[in-house]
Enzyme design. Structure first.
Site, PDB file in Angstrom:
ATOM      1  N   ASN A   6      35.411  -4.554  14.316  1.00 41.80           N
ATOM      2  CA  ASN A   6      35.009  -3.378  15.079  1.00 41.80           C
ATOM      3  C   ASN A   6      33.740  -2.785  14.449  1.00 41.80           C
ATOM      4  O   ASN A   6      33.729  -2.433  13.258  1.00 41.80           O
ATOM      5  CB  ASN A   6      36.159  -2.355  15.044  1.00 41.80           C
ATOM      6  CG  ASN A   6      35.834  -1.108  15.849  1.00 41.80           C
ATOM      7  OD1 ASN A   6      34.746  -0.551  15.727  1.00 41.80           O
ATOM      8  ND2 ASN A   6      36.770  -0.659  16.660  1.00 41.80           N
ATOM      9  N   HIS A   9      31.279   1.882  13.752  1.00 46.54           N
ATOM     10  CA  HIS A   9      30.698   2.768  12.737  1.00 46.54           C
ATOM     11  C   HIS A   9      29.303   2.358  12.285  1.00 46.54           C
ATOM     12  O   HIS A   9      28.621   3.135  11.615  1.00 46.54           O
ATOM     13  CB  HIS A   9      31.675   2.956  11.576  1.00 46.54           C
ATOM     14  CG  HIS A   9      32.900   3.664  12.052  1.00 46.54           C
ATOM     15  ND1 HIS A   9      32.838   4.874  12.715  1.00 46.54           N
ATOM     16  CD2 HIS A   9      34.207   3.311  12.068  1.00 46.54           C
ATOM     17  CE1 HIS A   9      34.055   5.244  13.074  1.00 46.54           C
ATOM     18  NE2 HIS A   9      34.898   4.306  12.705  1.00 46.54           N
ATOM     19  N   HIS A  42      34.068   0.069  20.945  1.00 48.92           N
ATOM     20  CA  HIS A  42      34.745   1.080  21.775  1.00 48.92           C
ATOM     21  C   HIS A  42      33.662   1.920  22.452  1.00 48.92           C
ATOM     22  O   HIS A  42      32.933   2.654  21.783  1.00 48.92           O
ATOM     23  CB  HIS A  42      35.626   1.947  20.877  1.00 48.92           C
ATOM     24  CG  HIS A  42      36.472   2.938  21.627  1.00 48.92           C
ATOM     25  ND1 HIS A  42      37.482   3.641  21.033  1.00 48.92           N
ATOM     26  CD2 HIS A  42      36.462   3.354  22.921  1.00 48.92           C
ATOM     27  CE1 HIS A  42      38.063   4.437  21.913  1.00 48.92           C
ATOM     28  NE2 HIS A  42      37.443   4.294  23.069  1.00 48.92           N
ATOM     29  N   ARG A  44      33.062   4.954  24.197  1.00 46.45           N
ATOM     30  CA  ARG A  44      33.777   6.216  24.447  1.00 46.45           C
ATOM     31  C   ARG A  44      33.116   7.017  25.562  1.00 46.45           C
ATOM     32  O   ARG A  44      31.909   6.918  25.766  1.00 46.45           O
ATOM     33  CB  ARG A  44      33.776   7.075  23.175  1.00 46.45           C
ATOM     34  CG  ARG A  44      34.782   6.625  22.159  1.00 46.45           C
ATOM     35  CD  ARG A  44      34.871   7.630  21.011  1.00 46.45           C
ATOM     36  NE  ARG A  44      36.035   7.346  20.205  1.00 46.45           N
ATOM     37  CZ  ARG A  44      37.223   7.909  20.379  1.00 46.45           C
ATOM     38  NH1 ARG A  44      37.399   8.839  21.303  1.00 46.45           N
ATOM     39  NH2 ARG A  44      38.237   7.584  19.615  1.00 46.45           N
ATOM     40  N   ARG A  48      29.759   8.676  21.576  1.00 50.10           N
ATOM     41  CA  ARG A  48      29.419   9.146  20.219  1.00 50.10           C
ATOM     42  C   ARG A  48      28.931   8.032  19.308  1.00 50.10           C
ATOM     43  O   ARG A  48      28.292   8.290  18.302  1.00 50.10           O
ATOM     44  CB  ARG A  48      30.603   9.867  19.593  1.00 50.10           C
ATOM     45  CG  ARG A  48      31.757   8.966  19.244  1.00 50.10           C
ATOM     46  CD  ARG A  48      32.749   9.684  18.378  1.00 50.10           C
ATOM     47  NE  ARG A  48      33.623  10.524  19.162  1.00 50.10           N
ATOM     48  CZ  ARG A  48      34.879  10.796  18.809  1.00 50.10           C
ATOM     49  NH1 ARG A  48      35.366  10.325  17.674  1.00 50.10           N
ATOM     50  NH2 ARG A  48      35.657  11.551  19.547  1.00 50.10           N
ATOM     51  N   GLU A  69      36.856  -1.995  23.855  1.00 53.33           N
ATOM     52  CA  GLU A  69      37.906  -0.965  23.907  1.00 53.33           C
ATOM     53  C   GLU A  69      37.430   0.139  24.824  1.00 53.33           C
ATOM     54  O   GLU A  69      36.278   0.591  24.723  1.00 53.33           O
ATOM     55  CB  GLU A  69      38.126  -0.363  22.518  1.00 53.33           C
ATOM     56  CG  GLU A  69      38.871  -1.251  21.579  1.00 53.33           C
ATOM     57  CD  GLU A  69      39.067  -0.566  20.226  1.00 53.33           C
ATOM     58  OE1 GLU A  69      38.764   0.637  20.101  1.00 53.33           O
ATOM     59  OE2 GLU A  69      39.508  -1.242  19.303  1.00 53.33           O
ATOM     60  N   THR A 100      40.981   6.907  17.601  1.00 54.49           N
ATOM     61  CA  THR A 100      42.099   6.726  18.527  1.00 54.49           C
ATOM     62  C   THR A 100      43.384   7.234  17.864  1.00 54.49           C
ATOM     63  O   THR A 100      43.681   6.891  16.717  1.00 54.49           O
ATOM     64  CB  THR A 100      42.240   5.232  18.888  1.00 54.49           C
ATOM     65  OG1 THR A 100      40.944   4.740  19.227  1.00 54.49           O
ATOM     66  CG2 THR A 100      43.172   5.038  20.068  1.00 54.49           C
ATOM     67  N   GLU A 151      48.164  -5.059  21.589  1.00 53.90           N
ATOM     68  CA  GLU A 151      47.687  -4.748  20.241  1.00 53.90           C
ATOM     69  C   GLU A 151      48.618  -3.676  19.690  1.00 53.90           C
ATOM     70  O   GLU A 151      48.691  -2.562  20.217  1.00 53.90           O
ATOM     71  CB  GLU A 151      46.236  -4.252  20.245  1.00 53.90           C
ATOM     72  CG  GLU A 151      45.793  -3.915  18.807  1.00 53.90           C
ATOM     73  CD  GLU A 151      44.326  -3.524  18.683  1.00 53.90           C
ATOM     74  OE1 GLU A 151      43.523  -3.821  19.599  1.00 53.90           O
ATOM     75  OE2 GLU A 151      43.995  -2.903  17.650  1.00 53.90           O
ATOM     76  N   HIS A 191      44.256  -0.783  13.497  1.00 55.49           N
ATOM     77  CA  HIS A 191      44.083   0.644  13.226  1.00 55.49           C
ATOM     78  C   HIS A 191      44.505   0.975  11.803  1.00 55.49           C
ATOM     79  O   HIS A 191      45.674   0.846  11.453  1.00 55.49           O
ATOM     80  CB  HIS A 191      44.855   1.541  14.197  1.00 55.49           C
ATOM     81  CG  HIS A 191      44.196   2.889  14.323  1.00 55.49           C
ATOM     82  ND1 HIS A 191      44.087   3.768  13.275  1.00 55.49           N
ATOM     83  CD2 HIS A 191      43.552   3.474  15.362  1.00 55.49           C
ATOM     84  CE1 HIS A 191      43.433   4.837  13.656  1.00 55.49           C
ATOM     85  NE2 HIS A 191      43.083   4.687  14.920  1.00 55.49           N
TER      86      HIS A 191
HETATM   87  N1  PXP Z   1      42.201  -1.141  17.292  1.00 55.99           N
HETATM   88  C1  PXP Z   1      42.044  -0.069  18.095  1.00 55.99           C
HETATM   89  C2  PXP Z   1      42.676  -0.076  19.435  1.00 55.99           C
HETATM   90  C3  PXP Z   1      41.262   1.028  17.693  1.00 55.99           C
HETATM   91  O1  PXP Z   1      41.108   2.079  18.512  1.00 55.99           O
HETATM   92  C4  PXP Z   1      40.636   0.987  16.441  1.00 55.99           C
HETATM   93  C5  PXP Z   1      39.786   2.137  15.999  1.00 55.99           C
HETATM   94  O2  PXP Z   1      38.665   2.226  16.811  1.00 55.99           O
HETATM   95  C6  PXP Z   1      40.809  -0.159  15.649  1.00 55.99           C
HETATM   96  C7  PXP Z   1      41.618  -1.201  16.089  1.00 55.99           C
HETATM   97  C8  PXP Z   1      40.138  -0.307  14.324  1.00 55.99           C
HETATM   98  O3  PXP Z   1      40.622   0.657  13.456  1.00 55.99           O
HETATM   99  P1  PXP Z   1      39.947   0.826  12.025  1.00 55.99           P
HETATM  100  O4  PXP Z   1      38.531   1.254  12.265  1.00 55.99           O
HETATM  101  O5  PXP Z   1      40.783   1.874  11.378  1.00 55.99           O
HETATM  102  O6  PXP Z   1      40.013  -0.506  11.360  1.00 55.99           O
END
Ligand code: PXP
Length: 239
Positions: A6, A9, A42, A44, A48, A69, A100, A151, A191
């Site tokens: 992901n 960030h 993601h 959004r 952001r 996402e 999330t 997931e 997550h």
């Molecule tokens: N899976 C989903 C559905 C999420 O919303 C997120 C956070 O955006 C993640 C995985 C990844 O989470 P993390 O950034 O804490 O690894």
């Protein structure tokens, strides 16, 4: 085991200055070249971090490697079907949340819109994942909704305060995986997974992919900082 990285960030850092660096697309190219199985972004409602342009650029490189996402809104469904990405994960989204907040609320009131969203995406050839809490009833509902993937949300697992709670949360994810596999669903988890807590989740029989963002990006700062500092010292002639 597959890894979905992901990159939200990377975009968060870029948005802090409103410019073009660091580029999440460039980060995606690096991750894919180094063996990430797919890229998670993601989009959004408040934009952001990730922007449509990031996803369109990445789609030109490899649209099938995009795991998008998104919330269940008409705007997002229109975008995903025009992008024709490999897969979509439907997630709950609330305006002021830091991240999330958990799995989808699969109450009766939400089922109609979720069913429609799953069908709309699948008609375009997109695989659909539902981000759900590791609860037997939610897994059965996800199957009834026609999802390809579940997931399992590991937020609770990642936030436990002691070993007893950790074991209990791990067991919840294990049991959820067994049930999802019995129902012939592909199983992902994500997550809050990090370098300390990920291995027990990765060892669960039937677990097929982990989606990880914050921990990898956070570590990359410290792994990359020494070289970044040396490059700048060299450029300005500092000793
Ligand atoms: N899976 C989903 C559905 C999420 O919303 C997120 C956070 O955006 C993640 C995985 C990844 O989470 P993390 O950034 O804490 O690894």
């Amino acid at each position: 085991m597959k890894l979905g990285v992901n990159l939200d960030h990377i975009a968060t850092l870029r948005q802090a200055r409103g410019g073009v660096e660091p580029s999440p697309v460039k980060a995606a190219e690096i991750c894919l070249a180094l063996g990430a199985d797919y890229i998670v972004m993601h989009l959004r409602g408040d934009r952001r971090h990730i922007q449509e342009t990031d996803l369109k650029k990445l789609a030109k490189i490899d649209r099938k490697k995009i795991h998008l996402e998104m919330a269940v809104t008409k705007e997002m469904l229109d975008f995903a079907t025009s992008l024709k990405c490999g897969s979509v994960c439907l997630v709950p989204e609330f305006p002021n949340e830091l991240t999330t907040s958990g799995g989808l609320n699969l109450c009766k009131r939400n089922l109609m819109s979720l069913t429609r969203a799953v069908k709309t995406l699948q008609k375009t050839g997109i695989k659909v994942s539902l981000f759900i809490n590791p609860e037997p009833s939610d897994i059965r509902t996800a199957k009834r909704l026609g999802a390809d993937i579940v997931e399992l949300c590991t937020k609770a697992y990642s936030e436990v305060k002691n070993e007893k709670a950790r074991q209990a949360e791990l067991e919840r994810v294990e049991m959820a995986t067994i049930l999802a596999k019995e129902l012939d669903l592909e199983v992902h988890a994500g997550h809050g997974l990090n370098y300390k807590n990920v291995q027990d989740i990765a060892h669960i029989d039937g677990m097929e992919a982990l989606n990880i963002g914050h921990a990898i990006i956070a570590r990359s700062v410290f792994r990359g900082l020494p070289q970044a500092l040396l490059d700048m010292k060299l450029l300005i002639g500092a000793k």
